[in-house]
Write a protein that holds these residues in place. Structure first.
Motif, PDB file in Angstrom:
ATOM      1  N   GLU A  20       0.815  -1.216   0.000  1.00 19.57           N
ATOM      2  CA  GLU A  20       0.000   0.000   0.000  1.00 19.57           C
ATOM      3  C   GLU A  20       0.850   1.268   0.000  1.00 19.57           C
ATOM      4  OE1 GLU A  20      -2.287  -0.682   3.484  1.00 19.57           O
ATOM      5  OE2 GLU A  20      -3.602  -2.170   2.519  1.00 19.57           O
ATOM      6  N   THR A  21       2.010   1.217   0.668  1.00 18.11           N
ATOM      7  CA  THR A  21       2.870   2.405   0.733  1.00 18.11           C
ATOM      8  C   THR A  21       3.833   2.493  -0.442  1.00 18.11           C
ATOM      9  OG1 THR A  21       4.427   1.180   2.151  1.00 18.11           O
ATOM     10  CG2 THR A  21       2.758   2.533   3.249  1.00 18.11           C
ATOM     11  N   ALA A  22       3.786   1.495  -1.330  1.00 22.44           N
ATOM     12  CA  ALA A  22       4.640   1.478  -2.534  1.00 22.44           C
ATOM     13  C   ALA A  22       6.105   1.694  -2.182  1.00 22.44           C
ATOM     14  CB  ALA A  22       4.162   2.531  -3.535  1.00 22.44           C
ATOM     15  N   ASP A  82      11.871  -9.782   5.929  1.00 16.75           N
ATOM     16  CA  ASP A  82      12.959  -9.359   5.038  1.00 16.75           C
ATOM     17  C   ASP A  82      12.445  -9.465   3.602  1.00 16.75           C
ATOM     18  OD1 ASP A  82      15.436  -8.806   3.937  1.00 16.75           O
ATOM     19  OD2 ASP A  82      16.521 -10.131   5.281  1.00 16.75           O
ATOM     20  N   LEU A  83      12.123  -8.319   2.983  1.00 13.07           N
ATOM     21  CA  LEU A  83      11.451  -8.315   1.685  1.00 13.07           C
ATOM     22  C   LEU A  83      12.367  -7.819   0.576  1.00 13.07           C
ATOM     23  CD1 LEU A  83       8.012  -6.705   2.723  1.00 13.07           C
ATOM     24  CD2 LEU A  83       8.788  -9.078   3.008  1.00 13.07           C
ATOM     25  N   GLY A  84      12.426  -8.580  -0.505  1.00 12.29           N
ATOM     26  CA  GLY A  84      13.045  -8.104  -1.729  1.00 12.29           C
ATOM     27  C   GLY A  84      14.503  -8.451  -1.948  1.00 12.29           C
ATOM     28  N   LEU A 122       3.512 -11.901  -1.535  1.00 14.93           N
ATOM     29  CA  LEU A 122       3.259 -10.503  -1.913  1.00 14.93           C
ATOM     30  C   LEU A 122       2.561 -10.379  -3.258  1.00 14.93           C
ATOM     31  CD1 LEU A 122       6.102 -10.189   0.037  1.00 14.93           C
ATOM     32  CD2 LEU A 122       5.374  -7.841  -0.393  1.00 14.93           C
ATOM     33  N   THR A 123       2.889 -11.263  -4.195  1.00 15.38           N
ATOM     34  CA  THR A 123       2.179 -11.258  -5.479  1.00 15.38           C
ATOM     35  C   THR A 123       0.705 -11.594  -5.276  1.00 15.38           C
ATOM     36  OG1 THR A 123       4.208 -11.954  -6.604  1.00 15.38           O
ATOM     37  CG2 THR A 123       2.142 -12.208  -7.809  1.00 15.38           C
ATOM     38  N   LEU A 124       0.426 -12.587  -4.438  1.00 14.35           N
ATOM     39  CA  LEU A 124      -0.959 -12.966  -4.157  1.00 14.35           C
ATOM     40  C   LEU A 124      -1.721 -11.837  -3.471  1.00 14.35           C
ATOM     41  CD1 LEU A 124      -0.399 -16.633  -2.926  1.00 14.35           C
ATOM     42  CD2 LEU A 124      -1.433 -15.920  -5.089  1.00 14.35           C
ATOM     43  N   LEU A 125      -1.005 -11.026  -2.696  1.00 19.74           N
ATOM     44  CA  LEU A 125      -1.641  -9.912  -1.987  1.00 19.74           C
ATOM     45  C   LEU A 125      -1.794  -8.671  -2.870  1.00 19.74           C
ATOM     46  CD1 LEU A 125       0.113 -10.197   1.496  1.00 19.74           C
ATOM     47  CD2 LEU A 125      -2.269 -10.748   0.955  1.00 19.74           C
ATOM     48  N   ALA A 167       0.962  -7.304  -5.081  1.00 20.94           N
ATOM     49  CA  ALA A 167       2.181  -6.636  -5.547  1.00 20.94           C
ATOM     50  C   ALA A 167       2.292  -6.773  -7.062  1.00 20.94           C
ATOM     51  CB  ALA A 167       3.403  -7.228  -4.867  1.00 20.94           C
ATOM     52  N   ARG A 168       2.770  -5.723  -7.735  1.00 14.88           N
ATOM     53  CA  ARG A 168       2.839  -5.735  -9.199  1.00 14.88           C
ATOM     54  C   ARG A 168       4.059  -6.482  -9.721  1.00 14.88           C
ATOM     55  NH1 ARG A 168       0.981   0.447 -10.880  1.00 14.88           N
ATOM     56  NH2 ARG A 168      -1.118   0.333  -9.964  1.00 14.88           N
ATOM     57  N   GLU A 169       5.030  -6.707  -8.854  1.00 17.08           N
ATOM     58  CA  GLU A 169       6.217  -7.443  -9.264  1.00 17.08           C
ATOM     59  C   GLU A 169       6.533  -8.512  -8.231  1.00 17.08           C
ATOM     60  OE1 GLU A 169       9.494  -4.419  -7.249  1.00 17.08           O
ATOM     61  OE2 GLU A 169       9.202  -4.413  -9.426  1.00 17.08           O
ATOM     62  N   HIS A 170       7.304  -9.500  -8.660  1.00 18.90           N
ATOM     63  CA  HIS A 170       7.689 -10.575  -7.748  1.00 18.90           C
ATOM     64  C   HIS A 170       8.642 -10.032  -6.687  1.00 18.90           C
ATOM     65  CE1 HIS A 170       8.994 -14.442  -6.254  1.00 18.90           C
ATOM     66  NE2 HIS A 170      10.250 -14.118  -6.526  1.00 18.90           N
ATOM     67  N   ILE A 171       8.314 -10.307  -5.417  1.00 16.17           N
ATOM     68  CA  ILE A 171       9.147  -9.849  -4.307  1.00 16.17           C
ATOM     69  C   ILE A 171       9.486 -11.054  -3.432  1.00 16.17           C
ATOM     70  CG2 ILE A 171       9.309  -8.360  -2.275  1.00 16.17           C
ATOM     71  CD1 ILE A 171       7.251  -6.514  -3.581  1.00 16.17           C
TER      72      ILE A 171
END
Length: 373
Positions: free
Chosen positions: A75-77, A108-110, A345-348, A350-354
């Motif tokens: 949500e906060t991009a 730990d994301l990304g 995150l994709t399922l939630l 997110a526009r890209e794989h994280i």
């Protein structure tokens, strides 16, 4: 105001998070229920406290932090890589202990270096516990969802059976029941002979037309949640699954894999030996397993305190690779648990794989362990 006190070691815990360069975040206590109902797994779903908004939307009291932290990130991009920490209350029906308790952890994301971020998550979890429980001997159990998936796929089972077995990973009672069905399949009874014949002939168009006509005649179509096409495909899959028998050799191989339990340092050789003897190609999953072990060794982890158990999983549906739990040696009480959740995150949205990995700390159990010093 919280109804329970924050643990007295909270300041030490927050200092540990800060030393690991994480950003502390909080999320609303009231959360949309659908992400948890869809992605968190049956064990958590039945423990959630549900409510409803004035508009009829399903809401729940926050039962864990991983999904809310990921939703907040989307949500906060916010860009990645990003390391979040959290400390707050969660609400969950439990057999023992309060239904409201504090939980903390790191997400730990990304980080695209999967091996090093896996090793860092394990190192952070054990390092924080050692700081909070000085002198206590810790034990870590590690499993790998991706290795299990690779074994199941290499056995050549129909996709529906692969999905069922993978969904049951970590729940040995459920897994054993599925293996028993594969060993002794039970035929589907009570199916209309005409529909059974259309399924057997693999004539989907006529099968869909037959189901549509029956739905129209019975008036069921006006209340049906699934279309004739969806019903036809589910019927076909159900029949295929019911008639599938895993041959004796493959069943023995799967059972043999699930019995693997050994010191983590010996696991790569054991997995390679199993794959060679069984004639299975486990490919990238085992390569990632080996890379993780090398990253742990390079980080100076105490591999002697870690055990690999092939059947070990955690009761959350969003895990995709590494899963682990930390206990005090000789105790079954889980002090920390986590793993990798690359699809979440994709399922939630997110526009890209994280890629993502994280863990949570059970603060009430840590408090009990501290009191026993």
């Amino acid at each position: 105001m919280p109804l329970i006190d924050m643990p007295d070691f909270s300041a030490d815990l927050l200092a540990e998070f800060a030393a690991r360069r994480t950003e502390r975040v909080n999320t609303p206590v009231i959360q949309p229920a659908e992400p948890f109902l869809d992605m968190a797994g049956e064990d958590l779903r039945r423990r959630i406290f549900l409510t409803e908004s004035e508009t009829g939307a399903n809401l729940c009291l926050r039962p864990e932090f991983t999904i809310p932290v990921c939703l907040r990130h989307i949500e906060t991009a916010t860009g990645t890589p990003k390391r979040y920490s959290y400390l707050g209350e969660v609400f969950r029906q439990r057999r023992e202990g309060s239904h409201e308790f504090y939980q903390a952890g790191i997400e730990d994301l990304g980080d695209k270096d999967i091996a090093s971020s896996d090793a860092r998550a394990i190192g952070d979890a054990t390092g924080i516990l050692k700081a909070l429980l000085p002198g206590k001997k810790l034990s870590l159990t590690l499993g790998d969802q991706a290795v299990f998936e690779a074994v199941v796929k290499a056995l050549g089972l129909p996709f529906g059976w692969q999905r069922r077995l993978i969904h049951a990973f970590g729940d040995m009672e459920h897994l054993e029941a599925l293996l028993e069905r594969l060993a002794r399949p039970q035929p589907v009874t009570g199916l209309d002979p005409g529909i059974a014949g259309l399924i057997a002939s693999d004539n989907e168009a006529d099968l869909v037309a037959r189901i549509d006509r029956t739905m129209q005649e019975t008036g069921y179509s006006t209340n049906a949640s699934r279309s004739p096409v969806e019903i036809a495909r589910r019927l076909k899959e159900k029949l295929e699954l019911a008639e599938t028998r895993l041959d004796g050799t493959a069943l023995l191989l799967l059972r043999e894999f699930l019995t693997l339990q050994l010191p983590l340092g010996e696991a790569p050789a054991a997995l390679a030996g199993f794959a060679d003897a069984a004639g299975l190609k486990l490919g990238a999953a085992v390569s990632r397993f080996d890379a993780r072990l090398a990253a742990l060794a390079n980080a100076g982890a105490d591999l002697s305190a870690m055990t690999y158990r092939a059947a070990f999983g955690r009761p959350l549906d969003y895990y995709t690779g590494l899963v682990f739990e930390v206990t005090e040696a000789g105790s079954s009480a889980v002090l920390a648990g986590g793993g990798r959740f690359d699809r979440l995150l994709t399922l939630l949205g997110a526009r890209e794989h994280i890629p993502a990995v994280g863990f949570s700390l059970w603060l009430d159990r840590i408090e009990t362990a501290r009191a026993s010093r």
